[in-house]
Design a protein around this motif. Structure first.
Motif, PDB file in Angstrom:
ATOM      1  N   LEU A  26     -12.037  14.626 -19.690  1.00  0.00           N
ATOM      2  CA  LEU A  26     -11.465  13.295 -19.493  1.00  0.00           C
ATOM      3  C   LEU A  26     -11.392  12.542 -20.823  1.00  0.00           C
ATOM      4  O   LEU A  26     -12.358  12.495 -21.585  1.00  0.00           O
ATOM      5  CB  LEU A  26     -12.328  12.503 -18.510  1.00  0.00           C
ATOM      6  CG  LEU A  26     -11.902  11.059 -18.231  1.00  0.00           C
ATOM      7  CD1 LEU A  26     -10.537  11.027 -17.547  1.00  0.00           C
ATOM      8  CD2 LEU A  26     -12.948  10.373 -17.369  1.00  0.00           C
ATOM      9  N   VAL A  27     -10.235  11.965 -21.083  1.00  0.00           N
ATOM     10  CA  VAL A  27     -10.037  11.126 -22.266  1.00  0.00           C
ATOM     11  C   VAL A  27      -9.711   9.729 -21.763  1.00  0.00           C
ATOM     12  O   VAL A  27      -8.712   9.529 -21.082  1.00  0.00           O
ATOM     13  CB  VAL A  27      -8.871  11.651 -23.141  1.00  0.00           C
ATOM     14  CG1 VAL A  27      -8.690  10.766 -24.372  1.00  0.00           C
ATOM     15  CG2 VAL A  27      -9.098  13.108 -23.537  1.00  0.00           C
ATOM     16  N   HIS A  28     -10.580   8.752 -22.072  1.00  0.00           N
ATOM     17  CA  HIS A  28     -10.323   7.384 -21.620  1.00  0.00           C
ATOM     18  C   HIS A  28      -9.159   6.764 -22.358  1.00  0.00           C
ATOM     19  O   HIS A  28      -8.388   6.026 -21.773  1.00  0.00           O
ATOM     20  CB  HIS A  28     -11.558   6.515 -21.785  1.00  0.00           C
ATOM     21  CG  HIS A  28     -12.500   6.594 -20.627  1.00  0.00           C
ATOM     22  ND1 HIS A  28     -13.585   5.770 -20.504  1.00  0.00           N
ATOM     23  CD2 HIS A  28     -12.541   7.390 -19.530  1.00  0.00           C
ATOM     24  CE1 HIS A  28     -14.242   6.049 -19.389  1.00  0.00           C
ATOM     25  NE2 HIS A  28     -13.632   7.039 -18.788  1.00  0.00           N
ATOM     26  N   TYR A  29      -9.061   7.042 -23.663  1.00  0.00           N
ATOM     27  CA  TYR A  29      -7.928   6.521 -24.421  1.00  0.00           C
ATOM     28  C   TYR A  29      -7.776   7.267 -25.732  1.00  0.00           C
ATOM     29  O   TYR A  29      -8.708   7.920 -26.202  1.00  0.00           O
ATOM     30  CB  TYR A  29      -8.078   5.018 -24.705  1.00  0.00           C
ATOM     31  CG  TYR A  29      -9.193   4.684 -25.682  1.00  0.00           C
ATOM     32  CD1 TYR A  29      -9.001   4.777 -27.071  1.00  0.00           C
ATOM     33  CD2 TYR A  29     -10.432   4.275 -25.232  1.00  0.00           C
ATOM     34  CE1 TYR A  29     -10.018   4.485 -27.955  1.00  0.00           C
ATOM     35  CE2 TYR A  29     -11.451   3.972 -26.114  1.00  0.00           C
ATOM     36  CZ  TYR A  29     -11.245   4.077 -27.478  1.00  0.00           C
ATOM     37  OH  TYR A  29     -12.245   3.790 -28.347  1.00  0.00           O
ATOM     38  N   PHE A  30      -6.607   7.174 -26.322  1.00  0.00           N
ATOM     39  CA  PHE A  30      -6.369   7.542 -27.709  1.00  0.00           C
ATOM     40  C   PHE A  30      -5.526   6.437 -28.304  1.00  0.00           C
ATOM     41  O   PHE A  30      -4.520   6.030 -27.728  1.00  0.00           O
ATOM     42  CB  PHE A  30      -5.649   8.882 -27.859  1.00  0.00           C
ATOM     43  CG  PHE A  30      -5.311   9.174 -29.299  1.00  0.00           C
ATOM     44  CD1 PHE A  30      -6.314   9.496 -30.198  1.00  0.00           C
ATOM     45  CD2 PHE A  30      -4.018   9.060 -29.758  1.00  0.00           C
ATOM     46  CE1 PHE A  30      -6.030   9.715 -31.540  1.00  0.00           C
ATOM     47  CE2 PHE A  30      -3.719   9.278 -31.103  1.00  0.00           C
ATOM     48  CZ  PHE A  30      -4.728   9.612 -31.994  1.00  0.00           C
ATOM     49  N   HIS A  31      -5.954   5.929 -29.455  1.00  0.00           N
ATOM     50  CA  HIS A  31      -5.217   4.867 -30.138  1.00  0.00           C
ATOM     51  C   HIS A  31      -4.778   5.390 -31.502  1.00  0.00           C
ATOM     52  O   HIS A  31      -5.616   5.702 -32.351  1.00  0.00           O
ATOM     53  CB  HIS A  31      -6.095   3.628 -30.309  1.00  0.00           C
ATOM     54  CG  HIS A  31      -5.459   2.575 -31.166  1.00  0.00           C
ATOM     55  ND1 HIS A  31      -4.353   1.863 -30.774  1.00  0.00           N
ATOM     56  CD2 HIS A  31      -5.754   2.149 -32.414  1.00  0.00           C
ATOM     57  CE1 HIS A  31      -4.015   1.034 -31.744  1.00  0.00           C
ATOM     58  NE2 HIS A  31      -4.842   1.195 -32.755  1.00  0.00           N
ATOM     59  N   LEU A  32      -3.481   5.528 -31.696  1.00  0.00           N
ATOM     60  CA  LEU A  32      -2.911   5.931 -32.970  1.00  0.00           C
ATOM     61  C   LEU A  32      -2.748   4.671 -33.816  1.00  0.00           C
ATOM     62  O   LEU A  32      -2.107   3.709 -33.395  1.00  0.00           O
ATOM     63  CB  LEU A  32      -1.555   6.598 -32.734  1.00  0.00           C
ATOM     64  CG  LEU A  32      -0.839   7.176 -33.948  1.00  0.00           C
ATOM     65  CD1 LEU A  32      -1.675   8.274 -34.606  1.00  0.00           C
ATOM     66  CD2 LEU A  32       0.517   7.732 -33.522  1.00  0.00           C
ATOM     67  N   VAL A  33      -3.339   4.661 -35.003  1.00  0.00           N
ATOM     68  CA  VAL A  33      -3.287   3.483 -35.873  1.00  0.00           C
ATOM     69  C   VAL A  33      -1.921   3.419 -36.547  1.00  0.00           C
ATOM     70  O   VAL A  33      -1.462   4.395 -37.143  1.00  0.00           O
ATOM     71  CB  VAL A  33      -4.432   3.514 -36.908  1.00  0.00           C
ATOM     72  CG1 VAL A  33      -4.353   2.316 -37.840  1.00  0.00           C
ATOM     73  CG2 VAL A  33      -5.782   3.549 -36.196  1.00  0.00           C
ATOM     74  N   MET A  34      -1.285   2.256 -36.413  1.00  0.00           N
ATOM     75  CA  MET A  34       0.059   2.050 -36.952  1.00  0.00           C
ATOM     76  C   MET A  34       0.040   1.016 -38.065  1.00  0.00           C
ATOM     77  O   MET A  34      -0.751   0.080 -38.029  1.00  0.00           O
ATOM     78  CB  MET A  34       1.000   1.570 -35.832  1.00  0.00           C
ATOM     79  CG  MET A  34       1.024   2.458 -34.604  1.00  0.00           C
ATOM     80  SD  MET A  34       1.639   4.107 -34.909  1.00  0.00           S
ATOM     81  CE  MET A  34       3.377   3.826 -34.681  1.00  0.00           C
ATOM     82  N   ASP A  35       0.935   1.189 -39.033  1.00  0.00           N
ATOM     83  CA  ASP A  35       1.105   0.212 -40.103  1.00  0.00           C
ATOM     84  C   ASP A  35       1.851  -0.980 -39.511  1.00  0.00           C
ATOM     85  O   ASP A  35       2.946  -0.814 -38.978  1.00  0.00           O
ATOM     86  CB  ASP A  35       1.901   0.827 -41.246  1.00  0.00           C
ATOM     87  CG  ASP A  35       2.058  -0.111 -42.420  1.00  0.00           C
ATOM     88  OD1 ASP A  35       2.595  -1.234 -42.224  1.00  0.00           O
ATOM     89  OD2 ASP A  35       1.674   0.272 -43.530  1.00  0.00           O
ATOM     90  N   PRO A  36       1.278  -2.191 -39.576  1.00  0.00           N
ATOM     91  CA  PRO A  36       1.930  -3.339 -38.943  1.00  0.00           C
ATOM     92  C   PRO A  36       3.275  -3.714 -39.568  1.00  0.00           C
ATOM     93  O   PRO A  36       4.145  -4.216 -38.872  1.00  0.00           O
ATOM     94  CB  PRO A  36       0.924  -4.480 -39.103  1.00  0.00           C
ATOM     95  CG  PRO A  36      -0.059  -4.027 -40.114  1.00  0.00           C
ATOM     96  CD  PRO A  36      -0.003  -2.534 -40.177  1.00  0.00           C
ATOM     97  N   SER A  37       3.458  -3.434 -40.839  1.00  0.00           N
ATOM     98  CA  SER A  37       4.718  -3.826 -41.471  1.00  0.00           C
ATOM     99  C   SER A  37       5.828  -2.803 -41.253  1.00  0.00           C
ATOM    100  O   SER A  37       6.973  -3.174 -41.015  1.00  0.00           O
ATOM    101  CB  SER A  37       4.524  -4.093 -42.967  1.00  0.00           C
ATOM    102  OG  SER A  37       4.022  -2.950 -43.608  1.00  0.00           O
ATOM    103  N   THR A  38       5.494  -1.503 -41.301  1.00  0.00           N
ATOM    104  CA  THR A  38       6.543  -0.481 -41.147  1.00  0.00           C
ATOM    105  C   THR A  38       6.642   0.053 -39.721  1.00  0.00           C
ATOM    106  O   THR A  38       7.618   0.703 -39.376  1.00  0.00           O
ATOM    107  CB  THR A  38       6.277   0.711 -42.079  1.00  0.00           C
ATOM    108  OG1 THR A  38       5.067   1.372 -41.665  1.00  0.00           O
ATOM    109  CG2 THR A  38       6.188   0.286 -43.528  1.00  0.00           C
TER     110      THR A  38
END
Length: 89
Positions: A26-38
């Motif tokens: 079970l994976v509760h979540y995965f968050h891919l970190v994104m560049d806020p400007s691009t």
């Protein structure tokens, strides 16, 4: 257990990483970190798997795997001061 996944291709999606993790439990979540400007991926992200044994199996199996032409690095994430493993959603 919180897991950090680094070395991801800028083309790798959250769904693809979730599909890689799913066979281990079970994976509760995965968050891919994104560049806020691009709005492009920064090439790393964080997952939370509630079962530590399953998380360790995922780390062992996926660390060093090639995904979308990039060799990924998977390890237990360092916790921020005051952060509790499992309560960081």
């Amino acid at each position: 257990m919180k897991i950090m996944i680094r070395g991801l291709s800028r083309l790798t999606t959250e769904d693809k990483v979730l599909a890689l993790l799913a066979p281990y439990g079970l994976v509760h979540y995965f968050h891919l970190v994104m560049d806020p400007s691009t709005k492009n991926s920064k090439g790393f992200g964080f997952a939370f798997m509630p079962n530590p044994a399953q998380a360790k199996a995922a780390i062992k199996s996926l660390n060093g795997m090639e995904v979308d032409g990039q060799k990924i690095r998977v390890k237990k994430a360092e916790m921020k001061p005051g952060e509790q493993d499992g309560n960081d959603q």
